[in-house]
Design an enzyme around this catalytic site. Structure first.
Site, short mmCIF file in Angstrom:
data_model
loop_
_atom_site.label_atom_id
_atom_site.label_comp_id
_atom_site.label_asym_id
_atom_site.label_seq_id
_atom_site.Cartn_x
_atom_site.Cartn_y
_atom_site.Cartn_z
N HIS A 2 0.82 -1.22 0.00
CA HIS A 2 0.00 0.00 0.00
C HIS A 2 0.85 1.27 0.00
O HIS A 2 0.35 2.34 -0.34
CB HIS A 2 -1.05 -0.02 1.12
CG HIS A 2 -0.59 0.43 2.48
ND1 HIS A 2 -0.18 -0.45 3.45
CD2 HIS A 2 -0.51 1.65 3.04
CE1 HIS A 2 0.13 0.22 4.55
NE2 HIS A 2 -0.06 1.50 4.32
N ASN B 222 -9.28 -4.04 6.26
CA ASN B 222 -8.38 -2.96 6.68
C ASN B 222 -8.66 -2.59 8.14
O ASN B 222 -9.81 -2.58 8.57
CB ASN B 222 -8.60 -1.74 5.77
CG ASN B 222 -7.45 -0.75 5.84
OD1 ASN B 222 -6.37 -1.06 6.36
ND2 ASN B 222 -7.68 0.45 5.34
N TRP B 223 -7.62 -2.31 8.90
CA TRP B 223 -7.71 -1.98 10.33
C TRP B 223 -8.31 -3.11 11.15
O TRP B 223 -9.00 -2.87 12.15
CB TRP B 223 -8.54 -0.70 10.57
CG TRP B 223 -8.08 0.51 9.83
CD1 TRP B 223 -8.70 1.10 8.79
CD2 TRP B 223 -6.89 1.28 10.09
NE1 TRP B 223 -7.98 2.19 8.36
CE2 TRP B 223 -6.87 2.32 9.14
CE3 TRP B 223 -5.86 1.19 11.02
CZ2 TRP B 223 -5.84 3.28 9.10
CZ3 TRP B 223 -4.85 2.14 10.98
CH2 TRP B 223 -4.85 3.16 10.04
N ASP C 66 0.91 -7.59 2.41
CA ASP C 66 1.10 -6.17 2.11
C ASP C 66 2.59 -5.81 2.00
O ASP C 66 3.15 -5.14 2.85
CB ASP C 66 0.43 -5.34 3.22
CG ASP C 66 0.22 -3.90 2.81
OD1 ASP C 66 0.85 -3.47 1.82
OD2 ASP C 66 -0.56 -3.20 3.47
N ASN D 140 -9.09 4.57 3.62
CA ASN D 140 -8.20 4.25 4.73
C ASN D 140 -8.41 5.24 5.89
O ASN D 140 -8.57 4.84 7.04
CB ASN D 140 -6.75 4.31 4.22
CG ASN D 140 -5.76 3.77 5.23
OD1 ASN D 140 -5.98 2.72 5.82
ND2 ASN D 140 -4.69 4.50 5.46
N GLY E 226 2.38 6.03 8.91
CA GLY E 226 3.76 6.44 8.67
C GLY E 226 4.69 5.31 9.07
O GLY E 226 5.76 5.13 8.52
N ASN E 227 4.24 4.50 10.04
CA ASN E 227 4.97 3.28 10.39
C ASN E 227 4.70 2.18 9.36
O ASN E 227 5.29 1.10 9.44
CB ASN E 227 4.57 2.75 11.77
CG ASN E 227 5.41 3.32 12.88
OD1 ASN E 227 4.89 3.85 13.86
ND2 ASN E 227 6.72 3.24 12.73
N SER E 228 3.79 2.46 8.44
CA SER E 228 3.58 1.50 7.36
C SER E 228 4.92 1.23 6.69
O SER E 228 5.63 2.18 6.34
CB SER E 228 2.63 2.10 6.32
OG SER E 228 1.34 2.13 6.82
N PHE F 46 2.29 -3.01 8.75
CA PHE F 46 1.43 -2.32 7.78
C PHE F 46 0.12 -1.81 8.32
O PHE F 46 -0.60 -1.05 7.66
CB PHE F 46 1.17 -3.19 6.54
CG PHE F 46 0.29 -4.39 6.76
CD1 PHE F 46 0.82 -5.60 7.17
CD2 PHE F 46 -1.08 -4.32 6.53
CE1 PHE F 46 0.01 -6.71 7.35
CE2 PHE F 46 -1.91 -5.42 6.71
CZ PHE F 46 -1.36 -6.63 7.12
N ASP F 47 -0.26 -2.17 9.56
CA ASP F 47 -1.58 -1.73 10.00
C ASP F 47 -1.72 -1.88 11.50
O ASP F 47 -0.81 -2.33 12.19
CB ASP F 47 -2.65 -2.58 9.29
CG ASP F 47 -3.97 -1.83 9.13
OD1 ASP F 47 -4.00 -0.63 9.43
OD2 ASP F 47 -4.96 -2.45 8.71
N1 ASP Z 1 -2.29 1.05 7.69
C1 ASP Z 1 -1.94 2.21 8.37
C2 ASP Z 1 -1.92 3.41 7.49
O1 ASP Z 1 -2.29 3.29 6.37
C3 ASP Z 1 -0.74 2.11 9.23
C4 ASP Z 1 -1.18 2.54 10.57
O2 ASP Z 1 -1.71 3.64 10.67
O3 ASP Z 1 -1.02 1.80 11.52
O4 ASP Z 1 -1.60 4.50 7.84
#
Ligand code: ASP
Length: 718
Positions: A83, A211-212, A220, A326, A651-653, A669-670
């Site tokens: 992503h 997602n989430w 990913d 997102n 941003g940690n993605s 990634f999430d």
């Molecule tokens: N998947 C998240 C994002 O798109 C990563 C996160 O926020 O933990 O920002």
């Protein structure tokens, strides 16, 4: 008696153990990690191997590519999320060459394609410059003057630093607003290319539905490569460029990690708001987030409809839909969490206790007595204007043609000024990127969608209460029927404008105001009419920021005294370390989630219908139990995703998840649904983040993609 002593010793030992094992909240700036005693928590390497200003350390392997990525080979190979690379994959795709759908593989380096507009930054060094920045603040300054003076000083430091370090990028980051500032120096790479990207059905498996969420089964990940000029200096794309050789690249732990293993992460977390007051939380909960959820939801449904019958049109919208969805789902998670945890009320309680503490001492009272009330007053003003400001903001952000017209108009105004006086987008160092952003937006521009979005947001503007009118919109409506007037304006403007032609758009970016006037373009005229309104809004926001920064700086001071502890600054896109353990959680009564998912789950979830479709080859490999070396010894399947209690945010993605030896075991990634609230409050109970397991990355790359050479490049095969 002996038994009693034994019992007490046991308690002491347990307390000690639980403390030393206890993961702590925190996205730690590198300057603070020596305070953590990471060894006692499970780190097996020396702290110097993570950061060492005099030698090689892991931070040189971590790279900011919009979100985060890491170098995994001596030849500049970068591993990040699917992503994160998505926008570049979409930009390179056409109906005929649909890399989103089918994935992308460069069989050799000559086939790697430019990830247009993408850059990579590697943190080289940092230094506290708070004194220098704050030296410009004078007693009698207004809040606007103060904000402006600080901003200008930051720009000056950046410019000076970049002049002294040719080819490098510098940035002054505000750590604690109004209090501490740090100068970072980066290596800045501008030629990035796509190497291997799995198809959507792997890289985005589960799509927006999953997602989430945990349990998760998304692959990913994607590979890119950084290039530099033949002499090793950073350069724009050129076929003559050669792979970049990073100072450091990560070792791959192809055996992955296990439940309860110590892990840590380096990355560039975006923003958190843990030091804000209850007023801020209430504003987010009651006003801003519901507005955004509604507005994004509306746009998403329009874009989806537009793309229904034509893949070419759908492709243009994919990246934007993904971004908006997102954020929208994240906000929905936050809204649910705020309510469930009663976070605003809890913060009010904390503030009540703080007030009592302040009131107990005369001196303290004199210094801090009215901070919370003053913050509250500012938020009253923000609430009062909120809808007006949000609509105004999205007029420029959501309508492509207005964004083009406004940027061109503003460029003409700003380019007249000295470099340091300009809005940052128009400073010499940033101007090329600003132009590139226009170009990329234009690539995905689709007139029918843009017209609908413009109509909707202008209608919302036309319906604002009398005291919050936007003059430029009133000019369009001219006291008539808003819908008719807006429809008429839109038809004419889109028919007449030339700013939707790339050549014209880019040319216009360097034209004088006079020359722009001669173009007589409807969107330039609209920009001109909107300009004073945006300027006024900017002043208001700067004054607020100045006032709030000062108050928050005081608040942090007194909170430190009250809680007798130090704080670390909120995330602000600078390099941070966080640590914890691979661990499950129980998000609800009678529910417990394990921290590792496997290929079995991918198969289980597959319905054959997007986003739960899986390539046949994965089924075949699964049936044949062709797991290679990547099978989990107990789970007897390939691990797909892992869950841990590290403290992360957007941003940690793409951030590398590292084991105690500093080897790569996953790519973050999430977050889980309950952890969307992390940005306001972290808790061991619900804060869980998600990575794709390195074993799945390697298995997909090798067995599905047939890309053995990348595994070799990463030294996975000796
Ligand atoms: N998947 C998240 C994002 O798109 C990563 C996160 O926020 O933990 O920002």
């Amino acid at each position: 008696m002996k038994n009693m002593i034994g019992f007490f010793l046991l308690i002491i030992l347990l307390t000690f153990l639980s403390h030393s094992l206890l993961p702590e909240e925190g996205m730690w700036p590198i300057s603070e990690i020596h305070k953590l005693d990471l060894q006692s928590k499970g780190l097996e390497i020396d702290l110097k191997e993570i950061y060492n200003p005099e030698g090689l350390s892991l931070i040189y392997a971590v790279v900011n590519v919009g979100a985060t990525g890491s170098f995994v080979s001596p030849d500049g190979l970068i591993l990040t999320n699917h992503h994160v690379a998505y926008g570049s994959v979409q930009a390179a795709s056409t109906k005929e060459k649909d890399y989103i759908k089918h994935g992308f593989l460069a069989r050799d380096r000559s086939e790697e394609i430019p990830a247009k507009g993408r850059t990579a930054r590697i943190t080289e060094s940092y230094r506290d410059v708070s004194k220098e920045v704050l030296s410009v603040v004078k007693k009698r300054m207004s809040f606007v003057e103060r904000t402006k003076a600080i901003e200008k000083k930051m720009k000056e430091i950046v410019k000076k630093t970049e002049q002294k370090n040719p080819g490098k990028r510098a940035e002054v980051a505000e750590m604690f607003p109004g209090k501490t500032y740090v100068l970072f120096i980066f290596t800045f790479l501008r030629d990035l290319r796509l190497v291997y990207v799995p198809p959507r059905s792997i890289g985005e498996f589960g799509g927006d539905v999953d997602n989430w969420m945990w349990p998760r089964h998304t692959g990913d990940f994607s590979f890119m490569r950084a290039y530099v000029a033949p002499d090793g200096s950073p350069a724009e794309y050129s076929p003559k460029n050669v792979p970049f050789h990073p100072k450091k690249y990560l070792k791959i732990a192809s055996g992955g990690a296990n439940e309860e293993d110590f892990v840590f992460m380096l990355g560039y977390p975006g923003r958190t708001y843990r030091h804000r007051t209850s007023h801020y939380l209430a504003f987010e909960e009651e006003i801003r987030m519901p507005f955004v959820v509604d507005w994004y939801g509306w746009q998403i449904s329009v874009m989806q409809k537009m793309g229904e019958k034509d893949r070419g049109v759908a492709l243009k919208h994919l990246s934007r839909i993904k971004g908006l969805s997102n954020t929208m789902k994240n906000y929905q998670g936050k809204l649910t969490g705020l309510k469930r945890l009663q976070l605003t009320a809890k913060r009010q309680e904390e503030e009540k206790a703080l007030r009592e503490f302040i009131g107990k001492d005369k001196e303290r009272k004199a210094k801090y007595g009215d901070i919370l009330e003053r913050v509250g007053k500012i938020y009253e003003q923000i609430r009062e204007q909120a809808e007006y400001e949000l609509v105004l903001d999205y007029i420029r952000r959501s309508v492509n043609m207005i964004y083009f017209g406004y940027t061109v108009y503003e460029a003409a105004v700003e380019l007249q000024k000295d470099d340091l006086e300009r809005e940052s987008a128009y400073m010499e160092r940033n101007f090329p990127q600003t132009k590139r952003r226009l170009e990329l937006t234009l690539r995905n521009y689709y007139e029918p969608t843009d017209k609908m979005i413009m109509k909707e947001i202008l209608m919302r503007a036309a319906n604002l209460p009398q005291k919050h009118r936007i003059p430029a919109v009133d000019d369009i409506v001219k006291g008539g029927k808003p819908e008719e007037a807006i429809d008429g304006f839109i038809e004419k403007a889109y028919a007449e404008t030339e700013l939707d032609e790339l050549g014209v758009l880019i040319d216009s970016m360097t034209k004088s105001s006079q020359k722009l006037k001669e173009m007589n373009d409807p969107f330039l005229k609209l920009a001109k009419a909107l300009y004073p309104t945006y300027q006024k809004l900017k002043e208001t926001q700067e004054a607020r920021k100045g006032a709030l920064d000062e108050l928050y700086a005081l608040l942090i001071d007194v909170k430190k005294q009250f809680l007798k502890k130090d704080f670390i600054p909120d995330a602000n896109r600078t390099l941070r370390l966080t640590f914890g353990r691979i661990r499950g959680y129980d998000p609800a009564d009678a529910v417990y989630y394990n921290p590792i998912t496997t290929l079995d789950g991918v198969i289980e979830k597959t319905t054959g219908v997007e986003p739960f479709d899986t390539p046949q080859k994965i089924f075949d490999l699964y049936k044949a139990k062709d797991f290679g070396r990547f099978m989990h010894p107990e789970l007897k399947s390939v691990p797909v995703c892992i869950l841990y209690n590290m403290d992360t945010t957007g941003g940690n993605s793409g951030s590398p998840v590292l084991n105690g030896r500093g080897e790569l075991v996953g790519i973050n990634f999430d977050r889980a649904w309950e952890a969307t609230i992390n940005d306001y409050a972290w808790s061991e109970k619900y804060s869980r983040s998600i990575a794709v397991d390195i074993r799945y990355v390697l298995w997909v790359t090798q067995k599905y993609g047939g890309v053995d050479f990348l595994l070799k490049e990463m030294n996975v095969f000796k």
